[in-house]
Design a protein around this motif. Structure first.
Motif, mmCIF file in Angstrom:
data_model
loop_
_atom_site.group_PDB
_atom_site.id
_atom_site.type_symbol
_atom_site.label_atom_id
_atom_site.label_comp_id
_atom_site.label_asym_id
_atom_site.label_seq_id
_atom_site.Cartn_x
_atom_site.Cartn_y
_atom_site.Cartn_z
ATOM 1 N N ILE A 4 -5.435 5.452 2.043
ATOM 2 C CA ILE A 4 -4.638 4.233 2.143
ATOM 3 C C ILE A 4 -4.798 3.442 0.858
ATOM 4 O O ILE A 4 -5.912 3.251 0.376
ATOM 5 N N THR A 5 -3.685 2.990 0.311
ATOM 6 C CA THR A 5 -3.737 2.190 -0.905
ATOM 7 C C THR A 5 -3.379 0.742 -0.606
ATOM 8 O O THR A 5 -2.572 0.463 0.284
ATOM 9 N N ASP A 14 0.648 -5.064 -0.705
ATOM 10 C CA ASP A 14 1.237 -3.987 0.080
ATOM 11 C C ASP A 14 0.115 -3.056 0.517
ATOM 12 O O ASP A 14 -0.782 -2.750 -0.274
ATOM 13 N N HIS A 16 -0.326 0.764 2.097
ATOM 14 C CA HIS A 16 0.509 1.958 2.223
ATOM 15 C C HIS A 16 -0.315 3.188 2.577
ATOM 16 O O HIS A 16 -1.356 3.443 1.983
ATOM 17 N N TRP A 17 0.139 3.940 3.581
ATOM 18 C CA TRP A 17 -0.408 5.241 3.909
ATOM 19 C C TRP A 17 0.760 6.194 4.062
ATOM 20 O O TRP A 17 1.754 5.882 4.712
ATOM 21 N N ASP A 18 0.649 7.335 3.420
ATOM 22 C CA ASP A 18 1.676 8.363 3.521
ATOM 23 C C ASP A 18 1.017 9.639 4.012
ATOM 24 O O ASP A 18 -0.105 9.957 3.620
ATOM 25 N N TYR A 45 0.265 -4.507 12.172
ATOM 26 C CA TYR A 45 1.097 -5.272 11.238
ATOM 27 C C TYR A 45 1.374 -6.687 11.762
ATOM 28 O O TYR A 45 1.289 -7.665 11.011
ATOM 29 N N GLY A 57 7.555 2.093 9.119
ATOM 30 C CA GLY A 57 6.588 2.951 9.778
ATOM 31 C C GLY A 57 7.190 4.099 10.544
ATOM 32 O O GLY A 57 8.323 4.034 11.009
ATOM 33 N N LEU A 61 4.187 7.701 8.041
ATOM 34 C CA LEU A 61 4.205 6.664 7.013
ATOM 35 C C LEU A 61 3.879 5.306 7.630
ATOM 36 O O LEU A 61 4.413 4.953 8.679
ATOM 37 N N TRP A 63 3.639 1.343 6.053
ATOM 38 C CA TRP A 63 3.764 0.517 4.858
ATOM 39 C C TRP A 63 3.941 -0.930 5.292
ATOM 40 O O TRP A 63 4.937 -1.287 5.911
ATOM 41 N N ARG A 65 4.482 -4.434 3.795
ATOM 42 C CA ARG A 65 4.909 -5.015 2.531
ATOM 43 C C ARG A 65 4.754 -6.529 2.562
ATOM 44 O O ARG A 65 5.035 -7.181 3.550
#
Length: 98
Positions: A4-5, A14, A16-18, A45, A57, A61, A63, A65
């Motif tokens: 996760i970033t 932000d 984000h996990w992909d 969230y 999501g 994914l 995210w 934001r």
């Protein structure tokens, strides 16, 4: 292990996990989550969002934001724990032959 970033700017961040590929049997089970991961991520969230925030999501994914920087670490830790827990449960079921 989920990657996760968190990208921070001055006021907003932000998270984000992909999706990454797992071994074939685990991968197949994760693709059958039918929105479970997305729905739980949306609940997370909602605890950290503001009027400017956006959610993207799916089961592959997550995210968040434009969440406030002060919420960024918690917003990253919770999806990490969620994804890690789901993967652990799936692996346990594979080991039990379910």
């Amino acid at each position: 292990m989920p990657f996760i970033t968190v990208t921070r700017c001055k006021k907003y961040a932000d998270v984000h996990w992909d999706y990454i590929t797992y071994p074939t049997k685990l991968d197949a089970l994760l693709h059958r989550l039918d929105g479970e991961l997305r729905d739980k991520a949306k609940e997370i969230y909602l605890t950290c969002s503001n009027a400017r925030s956006r959610f993207v999501g799916s089961d592959q994914l997550i995210w968040f934001r434009d969440i406030e920087v002060s919420h960024a670490d918690a917003a990253a830790n919770e999806p990490y724990d969620l994804i890690n827990g789901i993967v652990r449960d799936v692996v346990k079921n594979l080991e039990l032959g379910s």
